[in-house]
Design a protein around this motif. Structure first.
Motif, PDB file in Angstrom:
ATOM      1  N   MET A 171     -12.561  26.501  17.014  1.00 55.09           N
ATOM      2  CA  MET A 171     -11.927  27.818  17.045  1.00 55.09           C
ATOM      3  C   MET A 171     -12.826  28.804  17.798  1.00 55.09           C
ATOM      4  O   MET A 171     -13.988  28.992  17.451  1.00 55.09           O
ATOM      5  CB  MET A 171     -11.706  28.310  15.608  1.00 55.09           C
ATOM      6  CG  MET A 171     -10.784  29.506  15.483  1.00 55.09           C
ATOM      7  SD  MET A 171     -10.630  30.015  13.759  1.00 55.09           S
ATOM      8  CE  MET A 171     -10.165  28.474  12.979  1.00 55.09           C
ATOM      9  N   LYS A 172     -12.305  29.406  18.838  1.00 54.36           N
ATOM     10  CA  LYS A 172     -13.092  30.270  19.702  1.00 54.36           C
ATOM     11  C   LYS A 172     -12.970  31.741  19.281  1.00 54.36           C
ATOM     12  O   LYS A 172     -11.912  32.192  18.840  1.00 54.36           O
ATOM     13  CB  LYS A 172     -12.639  30.132  21.157  1.00 54.36           C
ATOM     14  CG  LYS A 172     -12.719  28.700  21.705  1.00 54.36           C
ATOM     15  CD  LYS A 172     -14.150  28.202  21.732  1.00 54.36           C
ATOM     16  CE  LYS A 172     -14.239  26.822  22.357  1.00 54.36           C
ATOM     17  NZ  LYS A 172     -15.612  26.281  22.334  1.00 54.36           N
TER      18      LYS A 172
ATOM     19  N   LYS B  73      -2.536  33.959  12.379  1.00 51.75           N
ATOM     20  CA  LYS B  73      -3.201  34.674  13.465  1.00 51.75           C
ATOM     21  C   LYS B  73      -2.182  35.241  14.460  1.00 51.75           C
ATOM     22  O   LYS B  73      -2.301  36.388  14.894  1.00 51.75           O
ATOM     23  CB  LYS B  73      -4.188  33.754  14.188  1.00 51.75           C
ATOM     24  CG  LYS B  73      -4.920  34.443  15.339  1.00 51.75           C
ATOM     25  CD  LYS B  73      -5.963  33.546  15.953  1.00 51.75           C
ATOM     26  CE  LYS B  73      -5.367  32.475  16.832  1.00 51.75           C
ATOM     27  NZ  LYS B  73      -4.821  33.033  18.102  1.00 51.75           N
ATOM     28  N   GLU B  74      -1.165  34.465  14.796  1.00 52.23           N
ATOM     29  CA  GLU B  74      -0.167  34.910  15.766  1.00 52.23           C
ATOM     30  C   GLU B  74       0.600  36.129  15.236  1.00 52.23           C
ATOM     31  O   GLU B  74       0.930  37.048  16.005  1.00 52.23           O
ATOM     32  CB  GLU B  74       0.808  33.766  16.075  1.00 52.23           C
ATOM     33  CG  GLU B  74       0.191  32.587  16.804  1.00 52.23           C
ATOM     34  CD  GLU B  74      -0.679  31.706  15.902  1.00 52.23           C
ATOM     35  OE1 GLU B  74      -1.518  30.965  16.439  1.00 52.23           O
ATOM     36  OE2 GLU B  74      -0.509  31.777  14.652  1.00 52.23           O
TER      37      GLU B  74
ATOM     38  N   ASN C 288     -12.900  34.177  21.253  1.00 54.17           N
ATOM     39  CA  ASN C 288     -11.948  34.817  22.173  1.00 54.17           C
ATOM     40  C   ASN C 288     -10.504  34.710  21.698  1.00 54.17           C
ATOM     41  O   ASN C 288      -9.634  35.443  22.177  1.00 54.17           O
ATOM     42  CB  ASN C 288     -12.082  34.234  23.576  1.00 54.17           C
ATOM     43  CG  ASN C 288     -13.306  34.754  24.306  1.00 54.17           C
ATOM     44  OD1 ASN C 288     -13.804  35.830  23.974  1.00 54.17           O
ATOM     45  ND2 ASN C 288     -13.807  33.993  25.266  1.00 54.17           N
ATOM     46  N   ASP C 289     -10.238  33.796  20.776  1.00 58.62           N
ATOM     47  CA  ASP C 289      -8.893  33.687  20.196  1.00 58.62           C
ATOM     48  C   ASP C 289      -8.523  34.935  19.408  1.00 58.62           C
ATOM     49  O   ASP C 289      -7.350  35.167  19.111  1.00 58.62           O
ATOM     50  CB  ASP C 289      -8.804  32.470  19.262  1.00 58.62           C
ATOM     51  CG  ASP C 289      -8.932  31.152  20.010  1.00 58.62           C
ATOM     52  OD1 ASP C 289      -8.711  31.150  21.242  1.00 58.62           O
ATOM     53  OD2 ASP C 289      -9.264  30.136  19.369  1.00 58.62           O
TER      54      ASP C 289
ATOM     55  N   SER D 100      -6.630  37.582   9.833  1.00 60.06           N
ATOM     56  CA  SER D 100      -5.869  36.479  10.419  1.00 60.06           C
ATOM     57  C   SER D 100      -5.833  35.267   9.495  1.00 60.06           C
ATOM     58  O   SER D 100      -4.892  34.472   9.530  1.00 60.06           O
ATOM     59  CB  SER D 100      -6.466  36.069  11.770  1.00 60.06           C
ATOM     60  OG  SER D 100      -6.372  37.126  12.702  1.00 60.06           O
TER      61      SER D 100
ATOM     62  N   TYR E  97      -8.154  41.061  21.813  1.00 65.77           N
ATOM     63  CA  TYR E  97      -6.904  41.699  22.229  1.00 65.77           C
ATOM     64  C   TYR E  97      -7.239  42.920  23.081  1.00 65.77           C
ATOM     65  O   TYR E  97      -8.273  43.560  22.873  1.00 65.77           O
ATOM     66  CB  TYR E  97      -6.051  42.089  21.012  1.00 65.77           C
ATOM     67  CG  TYR E  97      -6.645  43.177  20.145  1.00 65.77           C
ATOM     68  CD1 TYR E  97      -6.379  44.526  20.387  1.00 65.77           C
ATOM     69  CD2 TYR E  97      -7.469  42.858  19.063  1.00 65.77           C
ATOM     70  CE1 TYR E  97      -6.920  45.527  19.590  1.00 65.77           C
ATOM     71  CE2 TYR E  97      -8.008  43.841  18.264  1.00 65.77           C
ATOM     72  CZ  TYR E  97      -7.734  45.177  18.523  1.00 65.77           C
ATOM     73  OH  TYR E  97      -8.285  46.177  17.731  1.00 65.77           O
TER      74      TYR E  97
ATOM     75  N   LYS F   4     -12.256  40.678  18.310  1.00 66.41           N
ATOM     76  CA  LYS F   4     -13.272  39.626  18.154  1.00 66.41           C
ATOM     77  C   LYS F   4     -14.212  39.861  16.963  1.00 66.41           C
ATOM     78  O   LYS F   4     -15.295  39.282  16.906  1.00 66.41           O
ATOM     79  CB  LYS F   4     -14.085  39.440  19.446  1.00 66.41           C
ATOM     80  CG  LYS F   4     -13.229  39.030  20.643  1.00 66.41           C
ATOM     81  CD  LYS F   4     -14.060  38.481  21.784  1.00 66.41           C
ATOM     82  CE  LYS F   4     -14.849  39.553  22.495  1.00 66.41           C
ATOM     83  NZ  LYS F   4     -15.502  39.013  23.725  1.00 66.41           N
TER      84      LYS F   4
END
Length: 341
Positions: free
Chosen positions: A1-2, A314-315, A4-5, A309, A8, A301
């Motif tokens: 899991m990054k 998360k989405e 950067n995920d 999340s 925003y 981040k």
């Protein structure tokens, strides 16, 4: 899991620079975790989503005027010190700036020598351990010399320093406010109690663990600094009773959440106690202590976005942040709130 995920793009004009005139008139985005429904309300409408028998958990930590501007005793070079956590009496973990000027043995003076701080240990990321030297009452000296440690993205002067405290703040020790609680007024809390909703308090002193930026690429490589927490017997009993009756526990803020989850992870039930926690909550974590969360909009981040999340998808959260910008919500410490249930 990054990491950067959890990034925003943010329109910086939406970063709230000052608090609203009335605390509970900030906006409230209500997110239905199971339904996927998003509603737009005012914060005082939060009472409509709380049911009799539910328990609202607040962090009663109080912010100390932890930002000090001083000078090196030998060279008179200006130094900024942010007090993060008391290790033992008169010895504090601090962020020093510029840190490279502060070596073991360096003495920083504040307010014409009313207060001195001697560096006794060096750590990474600009952290220094200082021994504070003074005569009199330490908190009175801090009140005179210290400033509220507002986040670096706030550029406006805070006219009333009490607006960076919750109305129920009691236990001194935080280097930053538990900001989700800033929206409550005493009147709103009274109405909540009158509806039959329980109010309970825990303490987590906000330090570097909460607002330290994530500098690694992989989420799991991030190390949280520890923060002090405590829960008394009355709160533990009330929360266990709430669970037994099948009612909901709603945490106000990520700090309250981390306290509850720390205790539940340790004991499997709510229990009186205190200690230090470095719990790091990100997607994949299974929540044990809360059924709902009131929180602000957090930095890209950040570990706080990761926690939120984890509590929802998360989405769903990232889409809510996108909608918040389209709807011109105010972001970060003095900004608007969301209720996730």
């Amino acid at each position: 899991m990054k990491v950067n995920d959890f990034d925003y793009p943010l329109d910086e004009s939406l970063i709230a620079q000052t608090p609203l005139l009335k605390r509970d008139e900030s906006r409230l985005m209500v997110l239905g975790r199971k339904t996927g429904i998003i509603e737009h309300k005012k914060f005082y409408n939060v009472i409509d989503y709380l049911n009799p028998g539910d328990t609202l958990v607040l962090n009663d930590s109080k912010v100390i005027p932890a930002r000090l501007i001083g000078e090196k005793e030998d060279t008179k070079a200006v130094v900024e010190v942010l007090m993060l956590k008391e290790i033992e009496e008169n010895i504090w973990e601090c962020l020093a700036k510029p840190a490279k000027r502060i070596k073991v043995g360096t003495i920083v003076t504040f307010g014409e020598n009313i207060l001195k701080a001697e560096c006794i240990q060096i750590a990474d990321d600009g952290i220094r351990k200082f021994k504070f030297i003074y005569e009199g009452i330490f908190l009175e000296i801090l009140d005179k010399l210290g400033m509220m440690p507002l986040p670096p993205y706030i550029h406006e002067k805070l006219e009333d320093k009490d607006r960076y405290q919750t109305v129920y703040a009691k236990n001194l020790g935080s280097a930053a406010a538990p900001t989700a609680g800033l929206h409550f007024t005493k009147e709103l809390l009274k109405k909540i109690e009158e509806k039959g909703i329980n109010i309970a308090y825990v303490t987590l002193h906000v330090g570097l663990g909460t607002f330290r930026p994530v500098m690694v690429e992989n989420v799991k490589d991030h190390l949280m600094h520890s923060e002090y927490y405590s829960m008394n017997k009355e709160t533990a009993n009330l929360l266990n009773e709430t669970r037994k009756k099948g009612k909901r526990i709603i945490a106000v803020g990520t700090t309250s959440t981390r306290t509850l989850e720390t205790i539940m992870s340790k004991y499997g039930e709510f229990k009186e106690g205190s200690g230090n926690t470095n719990i790091f909550i990100y997607p994949g974590y299974e929540f044990k202590g809360i059924d709902g969360l009131i929180t602000n909009f957090h930095l890209p981040k950040s570990t706080l976005v990761m926690l939120v999340s984890a509590f929802s998808k998360k989405e769903f959260i990232m889409n809510a942040y996108k909608i918040a910008q389209e709807e011109k919500y105010r972001f970060f410490s003095f900004g608007d709130a969301m209720l996730i249930i």
